[in-house]
Scaffold this active site. Structure first.
Site, PDB file in Angstrom:
ATOM      1  N   LYS A  13     -22.410   7.164  11.192  1.00 43.20           N
ATOM      2  CA  LYS A  13     -21.998   6.186  12.203  1.00 43.20           C
ATOM      3  C   LYS A  13     -23.101   5.965  13.232  1.00 43.20           C
ATOM      4  O   LYS A  13     -23.453   4.839  13.548  1.00 43.20           O
ATOM      5  CB  LYS A  13     -20.706   6.641  12.901  1.00 43.20           C
ATOM      6  CG  LYS A  13     -19.529   6.807  11.946  1.00 43.20           C
ATOM      7  CD  LYS A  13     -18.256   7.217  12.666  1.00 43.20           C
ATOM      8  CE  LYS A  13     -18.331   8.564  13.341  1.00 43.20           C
ATOM      9  NZ  LYS A  13     -18.522   9.716  12.424  1.00 43.20           N
ATOM     10  N   ARG A  88      -9.807   8.849  17.989  1.00 41.35           N
ATOM     11  CA  ARG A  88      -9.797   9.899  16.972  1.00 41.35           C
ATOM     12  C   ARG A  88      -8.398  10.436  16.709  1.00 41.35           C
ATOM     13  O   ARG A  88      -8.230  11.288  15.854  1.00 41.35           O
ATOM     14  CB  ARG A  88     -10.669  11.050  17.452  1.00 41.35           C
ATOM     15  CG  ARG A  88     -11.989  11.171  16.673  1.00 41.35           C
ATOM     16  CD  ARG A  88     -12.820  12.128  17.453  1.00 41.35           C
ATOM     17  NE  ARG A  88     -13.779  12.865  16.729  1.00 41.35           N
ATOM     18  CZ  ARG A  88     -15.097  12.705  16.879  1.00 41.35           C
ATOM     19  NH1 ARG A  88     -15.572  11.735  17.614  1.00 41.35           N
ATOM     20  NH2 ARG A  88     -15.921  13.508  16.264  1.00 41.35           N
ATOM     21  N   ARG A 160     -27.427  20.764  16.771  1.00 41.57           N
ATOM     22  CA  ARG A 160     -26.208  20.862  17.576  1.00 41.57           C
ATOM     23  C   ARG A 160     -25.449  22.129  17.215  1.00 41.57           C
ATOM     24  O   ARG A 160     -25.410  22.520  16.065  1.00 41.57           O
ATOM     25  CB  ARG A 160     -25.308  19.638  17.296  1.00 41.57           C
ATOM     26  CG  ARG A 160     -25.715  18.405  18.048  1.00 41.57           C
ATOM     27  CD  ARG A 160     -25.032  17.144  17.562  1.00 41.57           C
ATOM     28  NE  ARG A 160     -23.588  17.247  17.354  1.00 41.57           N
ATOM     29  CZ  ARG A 160     -22.811  16.203  17.056  1.00 41.57           C
ATOM     30  NH1 ARG A 160     -23.330  14.985  16.952  1.00 41.57           N
ATOM     31  NH2 ARG A 160     -21.521  16.367  16.870  1.00 41.57           N
ATOM     32  N   ARG A 171     -14.415  20.677  11.685  1.00 37.76           N
ATOM     33  CA  ARG A 171     -14.437  19.251  12.055  1.00 37.76           C
ATOM     34  C   ARG A 171     -13.923  18.389  10.901  1.00 37.76           C
ATOM     35  O   ARG A 171     -13.258  17.379  11.123  1.00 37.76           O
ATOM     36  CB  ARG A 171     -15.859  18.826  12.454  1.00 37.76           C
ATOM     37  CG  ARG A 171     -16.217  19.313  13.864  1.00 37.76           C
ATOM     38  CD  ARG A 171     -17.700  19.475  14.027  1.00 37.76           C
ATOM     39  NE  ARG A 171     -18.386  18.222  14.102  1.00 37.76           N
ATOM     40  CZ  ARG A 171     -19.675  18.064  13.757  1.00 37.76           C
ATOM     41  NH1 ARG A 171     -20.379  19.088  13.292  1.00 37.76           N
ATOM     42  NH2 ARG A 171     -20.238  16.895  13.881  1.00 37.76           N
TER      43      ARG A 171
END
Ligand code: ADP
Ligand code: AMP
Length: 215
Positions: A13, A88, A160, A171
């Site tokens: 994205k 989300r 990250r 996730r």
């Protein structure tokens, strides 16, 4: 043009958002980027979000909705925007509907980027992100010209904390349980556009452009 970009973590994205926004003159609004900036600046919001983000959990809806409410008022967004990483959850989508109604705005499309889990894991485990501008790279699929240095701003690249194996798996689970239902939600509203997110980065952008040129 007002768009939502929906897809699992690692779908590409952010990578495609850069191209979409420069081609169509709209602004990318990434809730993940905003939260990371708050963490870097040590704000209350950043401190609140930290433990959820590092574990790969969602930050509570009320915090995110207040944050997006403030962002959407910014004059720079008048020409249009691409929401990346928001909504989300169904609650976030409902809150966005009310906000848009209050602002007398309508969405043009919800882009759904589809990538299988095995590919997502390969992409996320070797992702590197610029500390200064947030641009993402991949050690093999999309490396920077100079090792560890951002091509665009010269910033240092880092991994990250949530791009490690355990938070990645969490996730993907969180996406499946809490975010995937949004695909039906927007399909029922007839604004969902499906894109195959596997392939070369430029080829995927060509697929997206073919859709957006008709919106
Ligand atoms: P998202 O914003 O959806 O989480 P990113 O845009 O950060 O995803 O992309 C995730 C990782 O995959 C990054 O390392 C990026 O360089 C890489 N990537 C993006 N698009 C592709 C692609 N089409 N093929 C292979 N790797 C890709
Ligand atoms: P991202 O950069 O989109 O991968 O987001 C990184 C992390 O930020 C997520 O795993 C969540 O912890 C948090 N986050 C970003 N956007 C949202 C959102 N819309 N709702 C809840 N948490 C979010």
């Amino acid at each position: 043009m007002r768009l939502i970009f929906l897809g699992p973590p690692g779908a590409g994205k952010g990578t495609q958002a850069e191209r979409i926004c420069s081609t169509y003159g709209i602004i990318q609004l990434s809730t993940g980027d905003i939260l990371r900036e708050n963490r870097r600046n040590g704000t209350e919001l950043g401190k609140l979000a930290q433990k959820y983000m590092d574990a790969g959990e969602l930050v509570p809806d009320n915090i995110i909705i207040d944050m997006i409410k403030a962002e959407l008022q910014k004059p720079a967004l008048k020409t249009g925007y691409l929401l990346d990483g928001f909504p989300r959850t169904i609650n976030q989508a409902l809150a966005l509907d009310s906000l848009l109604e209050e602002m007398n705005q309508k969405l043009d499309a919800v882009l759904i980027l589809e990538v299988p889990n095995e590919e997502l894991i390969k992409r996320l485990t070797a992702r590197r992100t610029c500390k200064s501008c947030g641009k993402s790279y991949h050690l093999i699929f999309n490396p920077p010209r100079k090792e560890n240095i951002c091509d665009v701003c010269g910033g240092e690249l880092f991994q990250r904390d949530d791009d490690k194996e355990e938070p990645i798996l969490n996730r993907l689970k969180v996406y499946e349980n809490q975010t995937k239902p949004l695909i039906n939600y927007y399909t029922e509203k007839s604004i969902a556009k499906y894109i195959n997110g596997v392939g070369d980065i430029d080829e995927i952008f060509t697929r997206i452009k073919a859709i957006l040129d008709k919106v």
